[in-house]
Enzyme design. Structure first.
Site, PDB file in Angstrom:
ATOM      1  N   PHE A 150       5.415  -0.521   7.509  1.00  0.00           N
ATOM      2  CA  PHE A 150       5.997  -1.078   8.595  1.00  0.00           C
ATOM      3  C   PHE A 150       5.779  -2.520   8.809  1.00  0.00           C
ATOM      4  CE2 PHE A 150       2.080  -0.208  10.833  1.00  0.00           C
ATOM      5  CZ  PHE A 150       2.092  -1.452  11.728  1.00  0.00           C
ATOM      6  N   LYS A 174      12.682   2.236  -0.569  1.00  0.00           N
ATOM      7  CA  LYS A 174      12.348   3.281   0.378  1.00  0.00           C
ATOM      8  C   LYS A 174      11.654   2.592   1.525  1.00  0.00           C
ATOM      9  CE  LYS A 174       9.893   5.717   2.601  1.00  0.00           C
ATOM     10  NZ  LYS A 174       9.857   5.457   4.115  1.00  0.00           N
ATOM     11  N   GLU A 177      10.311   3.948   7.673  1.00  0.00           N
ATOM     12  CA  GLU A 177      11.382   4.494   8.669  1.00  0.00           C
ATOM     13  C   GLU A 177      11.080   3.944  10.188  1.00  0.00           C
ATOM     14  OE1 GLU A 177       8.953   5.612   7.426  1.00  0.00           O
ATOM     15  OE2 GLU A 177       7.751   7.205   8.536  1.00  0.00           O
ATOM     16  N   CYS A 282      -2.264  -6.534   6.429  1.00  0.00           N
ATOM     17  CA  CYS A 282      -3.401  -5.780   5.539  1.00  0.00           C
ATOM     18  C   CYS A 282      -4.588  -7.069   5.178  1.00  0.00           C
ATOM     19  CB  CYS A 282      -2.682  -5.416   4.365  1.00  0.00           C
ATOM     20  SG  CYS A 282      -2.036  -6.683   3.363  1.00  0.00           S
TER      21      CYS A 282
HETATM   22  P1  NAD Z   1       1.901   4.231   5.735  1.00  0.00           P
HETATM   23  O1  NAD Z   1       1.147   4.545   4.552  1.00  0.00           O
HETATM   24  O2  NAD Z   1       1.805   5.082   6.859  1.00  0.00           O
HETATM   25  O3  NAD Z   1       3.400   4.117   5.322  1.00  0.00           O
HETATM   26  C1  NAD Z   1       3.925   3.381   3.993  1.00  0.00           C
HETATM   27  C2  NAD Z   1       5.092   4.091   3.534  1.00  0.00           C
HETATM   28  O4  NAD Z   1       4.751   5.305   3.104  1.00  0.00           O
HETATM   29  C3  NAD Z   1       6.082   4.403   4.440  1.00  0.00           C
HETATM   30  O5  NAD Z   1       7.444   4.065   3.843  1.00  0.00           O
HETATM   31  C4  NAD Z   1       6.228   5.744   4.803  1.00  0.00           C
HETATM   32  O6  NAD Z   1       7.272   6.303   5.170  1.00  0.00           O
HETATM   33  C5  NAD Z   1       5.409   6.269   3.775  1.00  0.00           C
HETATM   34  N1  NAD Z   1       4.916   7.703   4.066  1.00  0.00           N
HETATM   35  C6  NAD Z   1       4.031   7.877   5.060  1.00  0.00           C
HETATM   36  N2  NAD Z   1       3.458   9.071   5.166  1.00  0.00           N
HETATM   37  C7  NAD Z   1       3.699   9.460   4.016  1.00  0.00           C
HETATM   38  C8  NAD Z   1       3.252  10.789   3.232  1.00  0.00           C
HETATM   39  N3  NAD Z   1       2.518  11.744   4.021  1.00  0.00           N
HETATM   40  N4  NAD Z   1       3.853  10.906   2.008  1.00  0.00           N
HETATM   41  C9  NAD Z   1       4.613  10.156   1.259  1.00  0.00           C
HETATM   42  N5  NAD Z   1       4.916   9.065   1.840  1.00  0.00           N
HETATM   43  C10 NAD Z   1       4.605   8.549   3.223  1.00  0.00           C
HETATM   44  O7  NAD Z   1       1.659   2.813   6.101  1.00  0.00           O
HETATM   45  P2  NAD Z   1       2.027   1.786   7.476  1.00  0.00           P
HETATM   46  O8  NAD Z   1       1.345   2.418   8.563  1.00  0.00           O
HETATM   47  O9  NAD Z   1       3.592   1.752   7.472  1.00  0.00           O
HETATM   48  O10 NAD Z   1       1.363   0.355   6.960  1.00  0.00           O
HETATM   49  C11 NAD Z   1      -0.072   0.068   7.311  1.00  0.00           C
HETATM   50  C12 NAD Z   1      -0.894   0.141   6.281  1.00  0.00           C
HETATM   51  O11 NAD Z   1      -0.227  -0.432   5.138  1.00  0.00           O
HETATM   52  C13 NAD Z   1      -2.132  -0.594   6.544  1.00  0.00           C
HETATM   53  O12 NAD Z   1      -3.164   0.540   5.881  1.00  0.00           O
HETATM   54  C14 NAD Z   1      -2.057  -1.649   5.750  1.00  0.00           C
HETATM   55  O13 NAD Z   1      -3.388  -2.059   5.347  1.00  0.00           O
HETATM   56  C15 NAD Z   1      -1.327  -1.325   4.698  1.00  0.00           C
HETATM   57  N6  NAD Z   1      -0.722  -2.508   3.877  1.00  0.00           N
HETATM   58  C16 NAD Z   1      -1.466  -3.071   2.677  1.00  0.00           C
HETATM   59  C17 NAD Z   1      -0.896  -4.174   2.031  1.00  0.00           C
HETATM   60  C18 NAD Z   1      -1.506  -4.639   0.822  1.00  0.00           C
HETATM   61  O14 NAD Z   1      -0.836  -5.342   0.299  1.00  0.00           O
HETATM   62  N7  NAD Z   1      -2.608  -4.212   0.376  1.00  0.00           N
HETATM   63  C19 NAD Z   1       0.076  -4.697   2.726  1.00  0.00           C
HETATM   64  C20 NAD Z   1       0.709  -4.451   3.983  1.00  0.00           C
HETATM   65  C21 NAD Z   1       0.247  -3.157   4.423  1.00  0.00           C
END
Ligand code: NAD
Length: 499
Positions: A150, A174, A177, A282
C-alpha cells in the site's frame, strides 16, 4: 454510491463478479472512495489466460516497438502527474508533494524501460572452436505476476510491469487492496499508450488471489514487495511451484551519526527520513545510532520534529499525513505504549496530535521519538511502519557498525559524517544492501537496481535496472557452426571436444 474498482482483462476494464468487496477509505477523512473486489478464482484464471495468449505475439514484438510505447507512456504520466498524485493522497494519505515524488520515482523506471535496448543485448564470442561462434540471447519468460504494497501505490507497480513488459513478457498485477485507485489510473494510461490487449492485466484481492498467482502453472515469475511475513510466504509458495521469485520485504534502517557530521543537515535529514510519509516507507530511517558526542543532539532533534505539521496530506503545509488505516494507527500506538513499558525513554509522544477539525477522525499519529532503545525491545525488534524514530547510542564507529550488522534486516542504512575515511570504512564493513553517505534514503535511480539484502529480501535479483532485466529474461546460449559447400568433413567426433 461509490464506484467499483475494475479488473483489467484482455485490455478491457471489467466489472468483477466477486462476492466479497473491500472499501477503499481516505485515511484522513474516513470517506469511502471506492470498493475493491476480491477477485474470484475464475477471474484470476482469465487474467492469466489473457496474458498467456498475448505472450504468443508480444514476445516477438521488436525492441523498438516496445520502447516507443513506454516513451508514449512516460509522456502520459507526466501530463497526468497532478491528477494521479491527488488520487494517491486521497487513498493513501501522504502529502501531495510526496505523492508527486511517489509517481516521479516510478516515472523514472518507465523512462528507463523506454531505453533498455542495450541491456537486452546478448554476448558473442567469435571462433570458440574452428568456425564456431557462441552467443547468448535474453528471452522473455512468459506471464509474470506482481504483488504490490500500500505504501507506494505508484512507484512500486511501476518498478514491475514496465520492465517486465519491455523485456517481452506479459503481466498480471495484483495491487494493494487498500489503495488500488491510483495504480488503476496508471494502468489505464499504459493501455492508452498502446499496450496491446492482454499484455497488462489486473486482478484485485488478498491472500487467496495471491496464492492463486503463486500456484498457477502458467505464471513463470513472481515479483513481490510488502511485509516480511507475507513475502516469505509468497517466496516459499511460488518457489515450490518452480517459479522465479523476488521478494522485497520489511526493514529497520539505521542512520549512524558521527559527531563530526554537519549538524544542521543531519538533523533535518533524520526528521525528514524518519517522519516523512508518516514513517510508512521501507527505506524510512527508523533508528538513529548516535555516536559519542552526537548523543547531545537529542533535544534539538525533538524540537525539529515537534515543528512538523500533522494533518490531511491534501492540505497545504502538511508535513505528516495519516497512517493507512485505523488498525495501523492502533498498532503504532500500542507499540509506543510497549516501548514505554519496556524501558525506552519517550522523548516525544505523537499519540493524539492536534489536527484540523475537518479530519478529527483520521488515522493520525504525530512524530514520536524514543531514546535508550536496545535490541530485545519490541520497538527495536519489529518494523513499526509509523512515524516513530528509535534512538540508540554507540561509543564509536566500530560499535555502531557492529550494532547495525547485528540487526537481521538489510534494506538501507546511512552514515552522517564529514570524514571520508569513516564513510569509506562504513561503506566497506556495513552488511546492508543500500548505503547512504550523508543521504538519508538511498534508494537508487533506475540506472542501478534496488539492492536490499539479508532479511529484507528473498531471491537474488532486485527490481528495476540491469538486475531486473536478468530476472525477467532467460539467458539462452547458442553455439553455432555453419558449413559452406567447400567444407571438408573431419569425420565422426565421439569426444566432447569442439573441433
Ligand atoms: P503486506 O505484506 O501486508 O501486503 C503486500 C501485498 O501482499 C498486498 O498486495 C496484499 O494484498 C498481499 N497480502 C496481504 N496479506 C497476504 C497474505 N496473507 N497472503 C498473500 N498475500 C497477502 O504489506 P503492506 O502492509 O501493504 O506494505 C508494507 C510493508 O511493505 C512493510 O513491511 C514495508 O517495509 C514493505 N515494503 C518493502 C519494500 C522494499 O522494497 N523492501 C518497499 C515497500 C514496502
Amino acid at each position: 454510491m461509490v464506484p467499483n474498482v475494475k479488473l483489467v482483462i484482455e485490455g478491457k476494464l471489467v466489472e468483477s463478479r466477486a462476492a466479497e468487496w473491500r472499501d477503499v477509505v481516505n485515511p484522513a477523512t474516513q470517506d469511502v472512495l471506492a470498493r475493491a473486489p476480491m477477485a474470484t478464482s475464475d477471474e484470476v484464471a482469465a487474467a492469466v489466460a489473457s496474458a498467456k495468449k498475448a505472450f504468443a505475439t508480444w514476445r516477438f514484438s521488436p525492441i523498438g516497438v516496445r520502447a516507443r510505447i513506454f516513451l508514449a507512456y512516460q509522456g502520459l504520466i507526466r501530463e497526468h502527474m497532478k491528477e494521479i498524485a491527488a488520487l494517491l493522497t486521497k487513498e493513501q494519505g501522504k502529502t501531495l508533494a510526496d505523492a508527486e515524488g511517489d509517481v516521479f520515482r516510478g516515472l523514472e523506471v518507465v523512462e528507463h524501460a523506454a531505453n533498455i535496448g542495450t541491456l537486452q543485448m546478448g554476448e558473442l564470442a567469435n571462433n570458440v572452436a574452428t568456425g564456431v561462434d557462441t552467443y547468448t540471447v535474453l528471452q522473455p519468460l512468459g506471464v509474470c505476476a506482481g504483488i504490490t504494497p500500500f505504501n507506494f501505490p505508484a512507484m512500486i507497480p511501476l518498478w514491475m510491469f514496465p520492465m517486465a513488459i519491455a523485456c517481452g513478457n506479459t503481466f498480471v498485477l495484483k495491487p494493494s487492496e487498500q489503495d488500488p485507485m491510483c495504480t488503476m489510473r496508471l494502468v489505464e494510461l499504459a493501455l492508452e499508450a498502446g499496450l496491446p490487449p492482454g499484455v497488462l492485466n489486473v486482478v484485485h484481492g488478498g491472500a487467496s488471489v495471491v496464492d492463486a498467482l503463486c500456484d498457477h502453472p502458467d505464471v513463470k515469475a513472481v515479483s513481490f514487495v510488502g511485509s516480511t511475513r507475507v513475502g516469505t510466504h509468497v517466496y516459499e509458495r511460488a518457489t515450490r511451484a518452480k517459479k522465479r521469485v523476488q521478494c522485497m520485504m520489511g526493514a529497520k534502517n539505521h542512520a549512524v551519526v558521527l559527531p563530526d557530521a554537519n549538524k544542521e543537515q543531519t538533523l533535518n535529514a533524520l526528521v525528514g527520513a524518519g517522519f516523512g510519509a508518516a514513517g510508512q516507507r521501507c527505506m524510512a530511517a527508523s533508528v538513529a545510532v548516535l555516536v559519542g558526542e552526537a548523543q547531545r543532539w537529542i533535544p534539538e532533534l525533538v524540537e525539529r520534529a515537534k515543528k512538523l505539521k500533522v494533518g490531511d496530506g491534501a492540505a497545504a503545509g502538511t508535513d505528516v499525513g495519516p497512517v493507512i488505516s485505523r488498525s495501523a494507527k492502533e498498532r503504532v500506538e500500542s507499540l509506543i505504549a510497549r516501548g514505554q513499558a519496556e524501558g525506552a525513554k519517550l522523548e516525544l509522544d505523537g499519540r493524539g496530535p492536534s489536527v484540523a477539525a475537518a479530519v478529527k477522525g483520521g488515522n493520525f499519529v504525530g512524530p514520536t521519538i524514543f531514546s535508550g532503545v536496545k535490541p530485545g525491545m519490541t520497538i527495536y525488534d519489529e518494523e513499526i511502519f509509523g512515524p516513530v524514530l528509535c534512538i540508540a547510542s554507540a561509543a564509536n564507529l566500530d560499535e555502531a557498525i557492529a550494532f547495525v550488522n547485528a540487526n537481521p534486516n538489510g534494506n538501507g542504512t546511512a552514515i552522517f559524517t564529514q570524514s571520508g575515511a569513516a564513510a569509506r570504512k562504513f561503506q566497506e564493513e556495513i552488511d546492508v544492501g543500500q548505503v547512504g553517505i550523508n543521504v538519508p534514503i538511498p534508494v537508487p535511480v533506475p540506472l542501478f537496481s534496488f539492492t536490499g539484502s539479508r532479511a529484507s529480501k528473498l531471491g537474488e535479483l532486485g527490481p528495476y535496472g540491469k538486475q531486473v532485466v536478468l530476472f525477467y529474461t532467460q539467458t539462452k546460449t547458442v553455439t553455432a557452426r555453419w558449413f559452406d559447400d567447400s567444407s571438408v568433413s573431419g569425420g565422426v567426433n565421439t569426444t566432447i571436444t569442439l573441433r
